[in-house]
Design a protein around this motif. Structure first.
Motif, PDB file in Angstrom:
ATOM      1  N   GLU A 361       2.719  -4.960  -6.328  1.00 27.07           N
ATOM      2  CA  GLU A 361       4.150  -4.797  -6.071  1.00 27.07           C
ATOM      3  C   GLU A 361       4.486  -3.400  -5.551  1.00 27.07           C
ATOM      4  OE1 GLU A 361       6.918  -6.622  -8.675  1.00 27.07           O
ATOM      5  OE2 GLU A 361       5.762  -8.485  -8.775  1.00 27.07           O
ATOM      6  N   THR A 362       3.656  -2.408  -5.898  1.00 28.51           N
ATOM      7  CA  THR A 362       3.807  -1.098  -5.260  1.00 28.51           C
ATOM      8  C   THR A 362       3.454  -1.211  -3.782  1.00 28.51           C
ATOM      9  OG1 THR A 362       3.298   0.131  -7.288  1.00 28.51           O
ATOM     10  CG2 THR A 362       3.014   1.302  -5.208  1.00 28.51           C
ATOM     11  N   HIS A 363       2.390  -1.957  -3.484  1.00 27.74           N
ATOM     12  CA  HIS A 363       1.946  -2.137  -2.099  1.00 27.74           C
ATOM     13  C   HIS A 363       3.053  -2.745  -1.245  1.00 27.74           C
ATOM     14  CE1 HIS A 363      -0.938  -2.825   1.163  1.00 27.74           C
ATOM     15  NE2 HIS A 363      -0.420  -4.033   1.286  1.00 27.74           N
ATOM     16  N   PHE A 364       3.800  -3.687  -1.816  1.00 31.40           N
ATOM     17  CA  PHE A 364       4.883  -4.318  -1.074  1.00 31.40           C
ATOM     18  C   PHE A 364       6.233  -3.681  -1.409  1.00 31.40           C
ATOM     19  CE2 PHE A 364       1.672  -7.727  -0.697  1.00 31.40           C
ATOM     20  CZ  PHE A 364       1.627  -7.772   0.691  1.00 31.40           C
ATOM     21  N   ASP A 365       6.182  -2.377  -1.651  1.00 27.22           N
ATOM     22  CA  ASP A 365       7.373  -1.541  -1.788  1.00 27.22           C
ATOM     23  C   ASP A 365       8.349  -2.051  -2.839  1.00 27.22           C
ATOM     24  OD1 ASP A 365       7.354   0.732   0.380  1.00 27.22           O
ATOM     25  OD2 ASP A 365       6.451  -1.031   1.293  1.00 27.22           O
ATOM     26  N   GLY A 366       7.787  -2.338  -4.011  1.00 24.97           N
ATOM     27  CA  GLY A 366       8.616  -2.786  -5.115  1.00 24.97           C
ATOM     28  C   GLY A 366       9.597  -1.749  -5.613  1.00 24.97           C
ATOM     29  N   THR A 367       9.365  -0.472  -5.320  1.00 24.96           N
ATOM     30  CA  THR A 367      10.335   0.550  -5.722  1.00 24.96           C
ATOM     31  C   THR A 367      11.434   0.736  -4.683  1.00 24.96           C
ATOM     32  OG1 THR A 367       9.078   2.331  -4.656  1.00 24.96           O
ATOM     33  CG2 THR A 367       8.603   1.891  -6.983  1.00 24.96           C
ATOM     34  N   ASN A 368      11.238   0.195  -3.485  1.00 22.02           N
ATOM     35  CA  ASN A 368      12.053   0.574  -2.341  1.00 22.02           C
ATOM     36  C   ASN A 368      13.354  -0.220  -2.224  1.00 22.02           C
ATOM     37  OD1 ASN A 368      12.283   0.620   1.052  1.00 22.02           O
ATOM     38  ND2 ASN A 368      11.702   2.512   0.039  1.00 22.02           N
ATOM     39  N   TYR A 369      14.084  -0.321  -3.332  1.00 22.00           N
ATOM     40  CA  TYR A 369      15.377  -0.998  -3.323  1.00 22.00           C
ATOM     41  C   TYR A 369      16.454  -0.073  -2.752  1.00 22.00           C
ATOM     42  CZ  TYR A 369      13.705  -4.888  -6.203  1.00 22.00           C
ATOM     43  OH  TYR A 369      13.043  -5.999  -6.668  1.00 22.00           O
ATOM     44  N   LEU A 370      17.438  -0.686  -2.112  1.00 21.68           N
ATOM     45  CA  LEU A 370      18.616   0.030  -1.630  1.00 21.68           C
ATOM     46  C   LEU A 370      19.765  -0.229  -2.585  1.00 21.68           C
ATOM     47  CD1 LEU A 370      20.317   1.533   0.598  1.00 21.68           C
ATOM     48  CD2 LEU A 370      20.755  -0.750   1.561  1.00 21.68           C
TER      49      LEU A 370
END
Length: 425
Positions: A361-370
């Motif tokens: 989920e880090t790989h698929f930008d799990g932190t990258n919420y707007l």
């Protein structure tokens, strides 16, 4: 300058206006042989990517956000120019055009001889919006009446070149070429050659567009040693600007921003906090492993386990190369000091997530919420465990399918540049 042309003093204030770029033909011109060169991790299916992006922008519009397309804004800028300025804009685009692999000297020479044909071709495209789309997508040799170039013919390393101008496939990540910072912007010198060209559009918009030409620019040099990208720029409070020190953003650029913010009497920041971004996998920016979702709530990747280096720059004092004050601290302590209260920390994959969950989920930008309002966020549906953890913490998650868009290595924050946010009370 119109009032509030740029007004962004938080990460979480209600989003009023945002800049995006709907993926275009630039994604069709990425081949398997050139993915690394063009900073793409996979071949993206364009039509599906467009549908996914439309779902993303529909969520924004349905929640009262004015969505501005980069190509529309660039077209408005171009139409406002004088004839000589229009030629200057196109000449700069041609001059900075990427003409195939730099190691291919023969191709470079051949294609440079075609620069006038390229200029005449793009200038002839009507209407303006269609021309801007072509500037972003790249130009085929066939479009200027030329045949494909074949190098090293009859040899094992034969190379066939169909493009005379390379695409800009990372453009749908509008977070990176510039960043809205308070009442102004930072115009970026991006690290890799394939992305440096993207900032041409922002450069001309913020120098010539009637609505944006007087916006303060806290850094504006597009070449040299000072490199910075928007995924490293955060506004945690109206007083504190946080910037990641990463493989793509260095301290020289941060000091330049500090110097220029201090000179601007209308900019309200009092401190810059620079946070080290550990080199790890695809964590190229601060927002690939950390984002702010509410006044005291942060989402982070559990792959960051050690204490971090952090530098503070006091903007109320003279700025010198010695201004950054270095210390080492745990992430939660760094964030608590910035926001002035104890923070809540949600790990990727949730508190019970295993290492595989974290990695995937880090790989698929799990932190990258707007964040489009305090505690209201937009992001990919595919990061299911992280989404569940957010919802259990009281966060409203507006999710959309991003199976193609995510292959470019970025999510909703990467695909958006806020232009106006409401003040956080």
């Amino acid at each position: 300058m119109k009032k509030n042309a740029i007004n962004v003093y938080s990460e979480i204030g209600k989003l009023k206006k945002v800049l995006v770029h709907r993926p275009g033909d630039e994604l069709k011109y990425v081949t398997p042989q050139r993915m690394d060169e063009l900073l793409m991790s996979a071949i993206i299916e364009l039509e599906q990517a467009k549908e996914e992006h439309d779902a993303f922008t529909k969520i924004l519009r349905d929640n009262g956000v004015e969505v501005i397309e980069l190509a529309d804004l660039t077209a408005e800028m171009y139409d406002s120019l004088t004839p000589s300025e229009k030629d200057a804009f196109l000449n700069q685009w041609v001059k900075e055009a990427s003409w195939g692999k730099k190691s291919s000297i023969d191709a470079l020479k051949i294609k440079k001889n075609l620069s006038k044909k390229v200029f005449d071709y793009v200038k002839s495209i009507k209407p303006t919006r269609k021309m801007i789309d072509k500037l972003m997508a790249g130009v085929l040799l066939s479009e200027i009446g030329e045949k494909s170039i074949i190098l090293n013919k009859d040899k094992k390393n034969e190379m066939v070149i169909d493009l005379v101008v390379d695409p800009m496939p990372n453009l749908y990540f509008t977070r990176d070429p510039f960043a809205s910072v308070g009442n102004g912007i930072t115009l970026h010198n991006m690290k890799y050659p394939t992305r440096k060209r993207e900032t041409i559009f922002a450069q001309w918009i913020f120098n010539k567009h009637p609505e944006y030409k007087d916006v303060p620019q806290f850094i504006s040099k597009r070449d040299g040693k000072e490199t910075i990208e928007g995924g490293d720029v955060f506004i945690y409070t109206k007083d504190v600007l946080a910037i990641g020190v990463s493989e793509r953003t260095n301290m020289e650029a941060i000091l330049r921003i500090a110097t220029n913010i201090k000179k601007d009497k209308n900019c309200e920041f009092k401190k810059i906090v620079a946070i080290n971004v550990p080199p790890m996998g695809n964590l190229m920016h601060l927002d690939t492993w950390l984002t702010m979702l509410d006044k005291d709530l942060f989402l982070y990747s559990g792959n960051i386990k050690s204490a971090l280096k952090v530098w503070e720059i006091d903007l109320t004092k003279p700025i010198t190369p010695k201004s950054p004050k270095l210390s080492t601290a745990k992430l939660a302590d760094i964030l608590a000091k910035i926001v002035g209260k104890k923070v809540r920390m949600i790990p990727i994959g949730g508190k019970d997530g295993n290492q595989m969950d974290i990695d995937i989920e880090t790989h698929f930008d799990g932190t990258n919420y707007l964040a489009i309002a305090p505690g209201v966020v937009v992001g990919y549906h595919r990061n299911r465990k992280t989404q569940k953890a957010l919802e259990e913490a009281g966060v409203k998650v507006l999710a959309f399918q991003g199976n193609q868009l995510s292959l470019g290595m970025g999510s909703a924050r990467c695909m958006s540049m806020p232009l106006v946010r409401e003040e956080v009370k």
